[in-house]
Write a protein that holds these residues in place. Structure first.
Motif, PDB file in Angstrom:
ATOM      1  N   UNK A  24      18.121  13.777  -6.140  1.00 18.34           N
ATOM      2  CA  UNK A  24      18.659  13.582  -7.491  1.00 18.34           C
ATOM      3  C   UNK A  24      20.161  13.840  -7.533  1.00 18.34           C
ATOM      4  N   UNK A  25      20.595  14.856  -6.819  1.00 20.00           N
ATOM      5  CA  UNK A  25      22.013  15.206  -6.773  1.00 20.00           C
ATOM      6  C   UNK A  25      22.846  14.055  -6.209  1.00 20.00           C
ATOM      7  N   UNK A  26      22.387  13.487  -5.117  1.00 21.52           N
ATOM      8  CA  UNK A  26      23.111  12.376  -4.501  1.00 21.52           C
ATOM      9  C   UNK A  26      23.018  11.102  -5.349  1.00 21.52           C
ATOM     10  N   UNK A  27      21.929  10.981  -6.099  1.00 21.61           N
ATOM     11  CA  UNK A  27      21.824   9.856  -7.039  1.00 21.61           C
ATOM     12  C   UNK A  27      22.903   9.981  -8.115  1.00 21.61           C
ATOM     13  N   UNK A  28      23.099  11.191  -8.623  1.00 22.55           N
ATOM     14  CA  UNK A  28      24.155  11.423  -9.620  1.00 22.55           C
ATOM     15  C   UNK A  28      25.512  11.095  -9.014  1.00 22.55           C
ATOM     16  N   UNK A  29      25.728  11.595  -7.806  1.00 24.57           N
ATOM     17  CA  UNK A  29      27.007  11.376  -7.124  1.00 24.57           C
ATOM     18  C   UNK A  29      27.297   9.887  -6.970  1.00 24.57           C
ATOM     19  N   UNK A  30      26.340   9.144  -6.458  1.00 28.07           N
ATOM     20  CA  UNK A  30      26.552   7.720  -6.221  1.00 28.07           C
ATOM     21  C   UNK A  30      26.707   6.951  -7.530  1.00 28.07           C
ATOM     22  N   UNK A  31      25.945   7.340  -8.554  1.00 30.40           N
ATOM     23  CA  UNK A  31      26.029   6.645  -9.832  1.00 30.40           C
ATOM     24  C   UNK A  31      27.413   6.800 -10.457  1.00 30.40           C
ATOM     25  N   UNK A  32      27.914   8.022 -10.491  1.00 30.04           N
ATOM     26  CA  UNK A  32      29.207   8.273 -11.135  1.00 30.04           C
ATOM     27  C   UNK A  32      30.318   7.492 -10.446  1.00 30.04           C
ATOM     28  N   UNK A  33      30.216   7.345  -9.113  1.00 33.53           N
ATOM     29  CA  UNK A  33      31.245   6.593  -8.392  1.00 33.53           C
ATOM     30  C   UNK A  33      31.202   5.088  -8.670  1.00 33.53           C
ATOM     31  N   UNK A  34      30.145   4.622  -9.340  1.00 33.98           N
ATOM     32  CA  UNK A  34      30.066   3.202  -9.692  1.00 33.98           C
ATOM     33  C   UNK A  34      30.663   2.913 -11.069  1.00 33.98           C
ATOM     34  N   UNK A  35      30.980   3.955 -11.825  1.00 37.60           N
ATOM     35  CA  UNK A  35      31.474   3.762 -13.194  1.00 37.60           C
ATOM     36  C   UNK A  35      32.886   3.153 -13.148  1.00 37.60           C
ATOM     37  N   UNK A  36      33.087   2.017 -13.801  1.00 39.81           N
ATOM     38  CA  UNK A  36      34.406   1.352 -13.757  1.00 39.81           C
ATOM     39  C   UNK A  36      35.438   2.062 -14.631  1.00 39.81           C
ATOM     40  N   UNK A  37      36.697   1.897 -14.262  1.00 38.51           N
ATOM     41  CA  UNK A  37      37.813   2.469 -15.001  1.00 38.51           C
ATOM     42  C   UNK A  37      38.708   1.330 -15.474  1.00 38.51           C
ATOM     43  N   UNK A  38      39.190   1.422 -16.708  1.00 42.01           N
ATOM     44  CA  UNK A  38      40.027   0.359 -17.261  1.00 42.01           C
ATOM     45  C   UNK A  38      41.388   0.317 -16.580  1.00 42.01           C
ATOM     46  N   UNK A  39      42.023  -0.856 -16.648  1.00 45.93           N
ATOM     47  CA  UNK A  39      43.357  -1.027 -16.055  1.00 45.93           C
ATOM     48  C   UNK A  39      44.374  -0.125 -16.741  1.00 45.93           C
TER      49      UNK A  39
END
Length: 228
Positions: free
Chosen positions: A64-79
């Motif tokens: 679950x911890x690594x799922x959280x880690x990987x998910x957050x790194x997929x969140x896009x950031x605006x220009x």
């Protein structure tokens, strides 16, 4: 009975613009729904960027911890945010979130009432708070994955393993993290191929490049160790 509690602090969240912060909250709500579905977890987000999540089956906590880690790194950031503070945004894209697994008893665990109280959440929360980077002018991040219990032998073992996993996730791309996230939730490569709209061979390549075999081995070993 021992529980595992995951506490998480989004890295460089203060550098995000208002729209990105709203998007972050929406993404985290989707994440917690997935964790509840796949791990019977009770999770909540505090102040928009701090996660607390109870994993009733202690052996599933690393998964679950690594799922959280990987998910957050997929969140896009605006220009707009990218142009505002490149250094902090770079740290967010590389690391995403700082996470600590606390292992121990919970004197009170009443998810329907939102009550979590006991050693496990104290250990995870204290570990995260002592390593917070909020409001620091110069951020230097060495590790973002931690394990805390009253057992010093366990702490040494899992600290070493988590430091190695940290290296893999820091180097992982957004697409690789998308693949890892779905794999950690139990999806096979055919399903991931359909969900992401990419060939199965590409899914397999991303898995290999990110070091999925090592991740899977660590998750399995953690499960075996904490359920014995």
């Amino acid at each position: 009975m021992n529980y595992t509690v995951i506490s998480g602090d989004i890295i460089s969240s203060t550098s995000l613009g208002s729209e990105d912060k709203k998007a972050l909250e929406k993404h985290l709500a989707l994440l917690l729904a997935d964790l509840e579905k796949h791990f019977n977890a009770f999770g909540r987000v505090l102040k928009g960027d701090y996660i607390e999540c109870v994993i009733p089956n202690a052996g599933e906590a690393l998964q679950a911890c690594l799922a959280i880690k990987s998910f957050v790194k997929t969140i896009p950031i605006s220009q707009k945010t990218l142009e505002k503070d490149k250094h902090r945004v770079k740290l967010f894209k590389e690391h995403g979130v700082r996470l600590a697994i606390g292992y121990g008893p919970l004197e009170r665990y009443q998810p329907n009432e939102g009550v979590i109280d006991g050693e496990a959440i104290y250990l995870s929360g204290r570990t995260i708070n002592t390593r917070s980077t909020h409001d620091k002018e110069r951020i230097v991040i060495k590790n973002t994955l931690f394990f805390a219990s009253k057992n010093t032998v366990m702490n040494k073992k899992w600290t070493a393993i988590l430091e190695l996993l940290d290296v893999l996730f820091t180097k992982a791309t957004q697409r690789q993290c998308e693949v890892v996230y779905l794999k950690l939730l139990g999806a096979n490569e055919e399903t991931i191929s359909k969900n992401l709209g990419i060939d199965q061979s590409v899914v397999n390549r991303h898995s290999t490049n990110v070091g999925w075999n090592a991740i899977e081995t660590a998750v399995s070993y953690f499960n075996e160790s904490l359920t014995q």
